[in-house]
Design an enzyme around this catalytic site. Sequence first.
Site, PDB file in Angstrom:
ATOM      1  N   LYS A  93       0.836  -1.199   0.000  1.00  0.00           N
ATOM      2  CA  LYS A  93       0.000   0.000   0.000  1.00  0.00           C
ATOM      3  C   LYS A  93       0.873   1.253   0.000  1.00  0.00           C
ATOM      4  O   LYS A  93       2.019   1.203   0.463  1.00  0.00           O
ATOM      5  CB  LYS A  93      -0.853   0.023   1.283  1.00  0.00           C
ATOM      6  CG  LYS A  93      -1.983  -0.980   1.336  1.00  0.00           C
ATOM      7  CD  LYS A  93      -2.747  -0.842   2.653  1.00  0.00           C
ATOM      8  CE  LYS A  93      -3.883  -1.837   2.745  1.00  0.00           C
ATOM      9  NZ  LYS A  93      -4.952  -1.600   1.770  1.00  0.00           N
ATOM     10  N   ARG A 133     -10.309 -11.346   1.856  1.00  0.00           N
ATOM     11  CA  ARG A 133     -11.188 -12.368   1.260  1.00  0.00           C
ATOM     12  C   ARG A 133     -10.506 -13.735   1.239  1.00  0.00           C
ATOM     13  O   ARG A 133     -11.181 -14.756   1.223  1.00  0.00           O
ATOM     14  CB  ARG A 133     -11.647 -11.907  -0.136  1.00  0.00           C
ATOM     15  CG  ARG A 133     -10.565 -11.745  -1.124  1.00  0.00           C
ATOM     16  CD  ARG A 133     -10.979 -10.865  -2.314  1.00  0.00           C
ATOM     17  NE  ARG A 133     -10.976  -9.436  -1.967  1.00  0.00           N
ATOM     18  CZ  ARG A 133     -11.361  -8.468  -2.781  1.00  0.00           C
ATOM     19  NH1 ARG A 133     -11.811  -8.756  -3.993  1.00  0.00           N
ATOM     20  NH2 ARG A 133     -11.330  -7.205  -2.395  1.00  0.00           N
TER      21      ARG A 133
HETATM   22  N1  BES Z   1      -8.036  -3.783   4.465  1.00  0.00           N
HETATM   23  C1  BES Z   1      -8.231  -3.341   3.130  1.00  0.00           C
HETATM   24  C2  BES Z   1      -9.517  -2.560   2.929  1.00  0.00           C
HETATM   25  C3  BES Z   1      -9.656  -1.272   3.703  1.00  0.00           C
HETATM   26  C4  BES Z   1      -9.355  -0.073   3.099  1.00  0.00           C
HETATM   27  C5  BES Z   1     -10.163  -1.274   4.983  1.00  0.00           C
HETATM   28  C6  BES Z   1      -9.522   1.109   3.791  1.00  0.00           C
HETATM   29  C7  BES Z   1     -10.334  -0.098   5.683  1.00  0.00           C
HETATM   30  C8  BES Z   1     -10.017   1.089   5.088  1.00  0.00           C
HETATM   31  C9  BES Z   1      -8.266  -4.541   2.192  1.00  0.00           C
HETATM   32  O1  BES Z   1      -7.503  -5.617   2.558  1.00  0.00           O
HETATM   33  C10 BES Z   1      -7.730  -4.060   0.869  1.00  0.00           C
HETATM   34  O2  BES Z   1      -6.610  -3.658   0.845  1.00  0.00           O
HETATM   35  N2  BES Z   1      -8.556  -4.121  -0.159  1.00  0.00           N
HETATM   36  C11 BES Z   1      -8.160  -3.678  -1.446  1.00  0.00           C
HETATM   37  C12 BES Z   1      -8.723  -4.637  -2.465  1.00  0.00           C
HETATM   38  C13 BES Z   1      -8.232  -4.389  -3.854  1.00  0.00           C
HETATM   39  C14 BES Z   1      -6.769  -4.763  -3.954  1.00  0.00           C
HETATM   40  C15 BES Z   1      -9.068  -5.217  -4.798  1.00  0.00           C
HETATM   41  C16 BES Z   1      -8.734  -2.283  -1.673  1.00  0.00           C
HETATM   42  O3  BES Z   1      -9.858  -2.038  -1.277  1.00  0.00           O
HETATM   43  O4  BES Z   1      -8.006  -1.446  -2.188  1.00  0.00           O
HETATM   44 ZN    ZN Z   2      -5.474  -5.440   1.931  1.00  0.00          ZN
END
Ligand code: BES
Ligand code: ZN
Length: 468
Positions: free
Chosen positions: A239, A313
């Site tokens: 990230k 997921r």
């Molecule tokens: N934990 C994150 C989602 C999240 C984002 C929770 C902001 C709380 C606040 C999750 O694991 C994630 O990173 N999801 C990705 C999925 C994408 C790679 C398809 C996302 O939402 O960017």
């Molecule tokens: Zn994630």
Amino acid sequence: MALEFHFQRQESSPTAAFSGKAGERLIAARRAGHGTPRTLVGLGSREKYSADVLRKAAAEAARDLAGRGVRKVSLEVSAWPGPHPAEAARIAAESIRLSQYRYTVNRDKSPDHPLESLFVVCPNAREQKSMAADLAEISAVDDGVDIARDVSNLPGNLGPPMKIVQIARKLGPAVRTRVLDRKACERLGMGAFLAVAKGSHAPPAFLVLEYRPRSGARRRPIVLVGKGVTFDSGGISIKPADKMEEMKHDKSGAAAVIGIFAMARQLKPRVPLIGVVPLTENLPGGNASRPGDIVRSLSGVTIEIKNTDAEGRLILADALYYAGRFATRSGKPEAIIDLATLTGACSIALGDVYAAILSNNDALARSLELAGESCGERLWRLPLHEAYERLIKSTVADVQNIPEGRLAGTIAAGMFLKKFLADDSVPWAHLDIAATAWDAKGRDGRPAGSTGIGVRLFHEFLKARADI
Ligand code: BES
Ligand code: ZN
Ligand code: ZN
């Protein structure tokens, strides 16, 4: 110090300087015959009045008073001018209580002092009795909320999987806990969960909680599944640095499940509860999963990991399948409800006001929505139409963990989870609490950080079914 509530345009306005508009507060001088000053809290116009208005006004006033060094407040039930003064007093009392949470796990004491006590002044003995019972219940629920907040607020270094397990173990003996370690998960074939856990040196833990009521133990259980990523760096699909620290709260689903069991331990609902909480960190490293890796989940369905940041997921895939199978040993579950900070797309779609609910069962979805309306932890339903399935079709495995392009991110995640239900006829609801689980600033009198979402919602859900 008495906290009184007044409507705008109320005839006998207690002071000319106070109009009662929403957000207005007046600390009035001592009243003749009363030794303590009073705070008047504006609730705005009668037409716009709602439980949310009351929650916000009470919480903000309480934080304001605590900030001024006040330690004790009292709330006069009879000061309430509306048709249901006791109900309003309960809502206000709960909101005041919730507003006083401080995350003090890493400090001897909080730099700002919260209120110490709240007296509720009742007009008669009968009212006092029912108020006392209600406040005892509210306080059990809010103990659960505060435990959920503590878990979710823990920073990654201080809240690894085993730490969360230790917290859960303290809920015994009314709550039984079992833990599957990395080896046990390997033996079972939890390839999806372990694909996430591989990148971290902190040992993962697959936590199972169990609550059985004294009577009704033979009823089918409700299974609660909570995403427990103790820190989500994104893994190899790392990230951006900005706000990455907030990803310590990626265990808010797990925190909610633990908070719910903390509540259940006190309130002893009539229905059996099972908690399934996969706990792991998501870090990059020499042993981490890579984009393109293919793994075999517990269910046998193979997954192409196209993005290691869609890890929630993956761990839920094994947890949901385990949840469905677990229950076949003690009868099918009555329902499976998962809570997860799953997609950033959910915050784009609904912001931080509604969490998303996706479900294969209208009745379950509706009762959760209604529970959300009544406690203020609102849910908005998104569809799970099979036409969305093509979004997660892989060319090299049964499914891929991210959709192509940026279409319907929250739904694509829901469609992915649906693939891992052991039995599609068991009612299932997925709550995406990304954005609603964390409040960086602290709005509406709430403390900054974790909101503890899920505990009050599930309490309301059980209450509406007469299981509490
Ligand atoms: N934990 C994150 C989602 C999240 C984002 C929770 C902001 C709380 C606040 C999750 O694991 C994630 O990173 N999801 C990705 C999925 C994408 C790679 C398809 C996302 O939402 O960017
Ligand atoms: Zn994630
Ligand atoms: Zn995550």
